[in-house]
Design an enzyme around this catalytic site. Structure first.
Site, short mmCIF file in Angstrom:
data_model
loop_
_atom_site.label_atom_id
_atom_site.label_comp_id
_atom_site.label_asym_id
_atom_site.label_seq_id
_atom_site.Cartn_x
_atom_site.Cartn_y
_atom_site.Cartn_z
CG ASP A 116 0.36 6.63 -10.96
OD1 ASP A 116 0.60 6.17 -11.85
OD2 ASP A 116 0.00 7.28 -10.39
CB ALA A 172 -3.80 5.52 -8.76
CG ASP A 187 -0.62 -0.08 2.51
OD1 ASP A 187 0.84 -0.73 2.04
OD2 ASP A 187 -1.10 -0.70 3.91
CB SER A 188 2.90 2.90 1.28
OG SER A 188 3.24 1.66 2.34
CB SER A 189 4.96 -0.82 -2.45
OG SER A 189 3.63 -0.87 -3.14
N GLY A 190 4.84 2.55 -4.28
CA GLY A 190 5.18 2.48 -5.64
C GLY A 190 4.62 2.23 -6.94
CG LEU A 191 3.80 -1.58 -7.26
CD1 LEU A 191 2.79 -3.20 -6.20
CD2 LEU A 191 3.84 -2.00 -7.75
CB SER A 192 -0.56 3.41 -8.85
OG SER A 192 -1.33 4.58 -8.74
CB SER A 193 -1.75 1.79 -3.38
OG SER A 193 -0.66 3.12 -2.87
#
Length: 438
Positions: free
Chosen positions: A197, A154, A146-152
């Site tokens: 995103d 957006a 949830d805070s890893s650069g996967l656009s969570s």
């Protein structure tokens, strides 16, 4: 069953599973007291961007696809305008009304999980939509993602938009929702994000690579030429996606580096356009012709020159990547992904010691065809395109090598979330209540 029109005709995705849906539905029943057959679920996948790093905010062309992990928002309509929300990741209960006027957040340090729900209401209000009903819901992402650069962020914003639109009978297109999510990020939260995103999350199709022109907001799709479309619908792709997590929490609002890089790109564009006497032109690098850049780049100071070089070289990689993908040349496509990663480090100057080390480990893993940072790249995770048959071997290699390199950081990551082997996903969609299933 997927709500008509929401999935855009894409083949069924393997995410979310019925088990995941059941967990979310039961939580909503506990919170609302309603029957399980009334619960609707928004499924918003996380996204990756193989090529087109850091150029969406300059009107560039980017590539994207979603993965088979994401955010689930289970909800039922409120009896009135109240919003009541609980989270699988955060404590407490959110309560507010959709007919309360929402105002933009003045201090980015105040952004929390409630902000995205309020931001969705703000975006709809700001665009003139009439909201009369709220939602009672439960939102859950994947712990560690949830805070890893996967656009969570957006994915969360879009989940709230789709839920609020659903209960208020608003029929909005994916393009409408791209702009609404941009409103959440830019106007409500004060972030300088582009449309990559939300475009990826709302427009992706399983088995295809999405190309998004961020100046015209027009998408196009390219399928991998080694496969027939019938094979793609069954998920028979020759690659998998490896996600390796750094253990450094990515928090965009608190990282000034992101907005600074965006402003530097605009400064570079302004300098190049002014050199031509085009001061009235919008100061984004997309409005600078490549030939003009080549002839005028000597006027740019060092930092601005590097940002511009990243933009123009990345645009070339996107064009070459489209051709490689269409020809089914994964080897060439992977090399372009790795070149994008190098430019992000050298020219865009994002990353950290840990992220760069993780990136280098990925490049040496068996079967990895290409790797780069995911998301803003300062923290979070790295992605890799990997040969399908060697994906598990590559994942084991990365886990072992990164643990040797960064033992203290690795201990902060749950064991089953250090490296994930993923499949391409589908677009965001509303899954209707069980009572609608045939």
């Amino acid at each position: 069953m997927v709500a008509p029109g929401v999935a855009g005709g894409s083949p069924p995705s393997r995410w979310p599973s019925e088990e995941e849906l059941d967990i979310v539905r039961k939580k909503v029943v506990e919170i609302s007291g309603r029957d399980t057959t009334e619960v609707r679920v928004v499924a918003c996948p996380y996204r990756i961007c193989p090529l087109g790093a850091h150029i969406d905010h300059q009107g560039g062309i980017v590539t994207a696809m979603t993965i088979n992990y994401g955010v689930l928002l289970g909800f039922v309509p409120s009896d009135d305008a109240e919003v009541v929300l609980q989270s699988g990741q955060f404590k407490g209960v959110i309560r507010f009304r959709v007919d309360d006027l929402q105002k933009p957040i003045e201090n980015p340090e105040n952004i929390d999980w409630e902000s995205y729900a309020r931001g969705a209401v703000y975006a709809l209000q700001n665009s003139g939509y009439d909201l009369r009903k709220g939602i009672i819901g439960y939102i859950s992402g994947v712990k560690g993602l949830d805070s890893s650069g996967l656009s969570s962020s957006a994915a969360v914003g879009i989940a709230y938009l789709l839920a609020l639109e659903n209960v208020n009978d608003l029929a909005l297109s994916p393009v409408d929702n791209i702009q609404l999510d941009k409103c959440i990020e830019n106007k409500y939260l004060g972030l300088e994000n582009g449309i990559l995103d939300p475009s990826a999350i709302l427009l992706s199709r399983h088995g295809y690579l999405t190309f998004m022109d961020c100046k015209t907001a027009l998408p196009s799709y390219v399928y991998f030429s080694e496969l027939s479309k019938s094979q793609q619908s069954q998920g028979q792709l020759p690659f998998k996606i490896l996600l390796a997590f750094s253990g450094l929490q990515h928090n965009l609002p608190k990282k000034r580096g992101y907005n600074t890089r965006v402003f530097e790109c605009k400064e570079a564009a302004c300098a190049l356009l002014c050199a031509l006497g085009c001061e009235d032109a919008s100061s984004i690098l997309r409005n600078v012709e490549p030939g003009v850049y080549e002839s005028q780049k000597c006027i740019l100071e060092e930092n601005l020159a590097r940002r511009a070089e990243h933009y123009f070289s990345e645009m070339k990689r996107v064009v070459k990547g489209r051709d490689a993908w269409a020809r089914g040349n994964l080897q060439e496509f992977g090399q372009l992904v790795s070149a994008s990663g190098r430019s992000s480090i050298v020219n865009y100057e994002c990353g950290s010691k840990e992220m760069i080390e993780l990136h280098e480990i990925l490049l040496k893993a068996p079967g990895v065809l290409g790797a780069r940072f995911s998301g803003a790249g300062f923290r979070g995770c790295c992605l890799a395109i990997v040969d399908r048959d060697q994906a598990e071997e590559a994942a084991a290699h990365v886990r072992a090598e990164y643990e040797k390199a960064q033992p203290e950081v690795v201990n902060k990551i749950p064991m089953d979330r250090r490296v994930l082997v993923c499949e391409p996903g589908d677009s965001a969609r509303v899954i209707l209540p069980l009572s609608h299933h045939s």
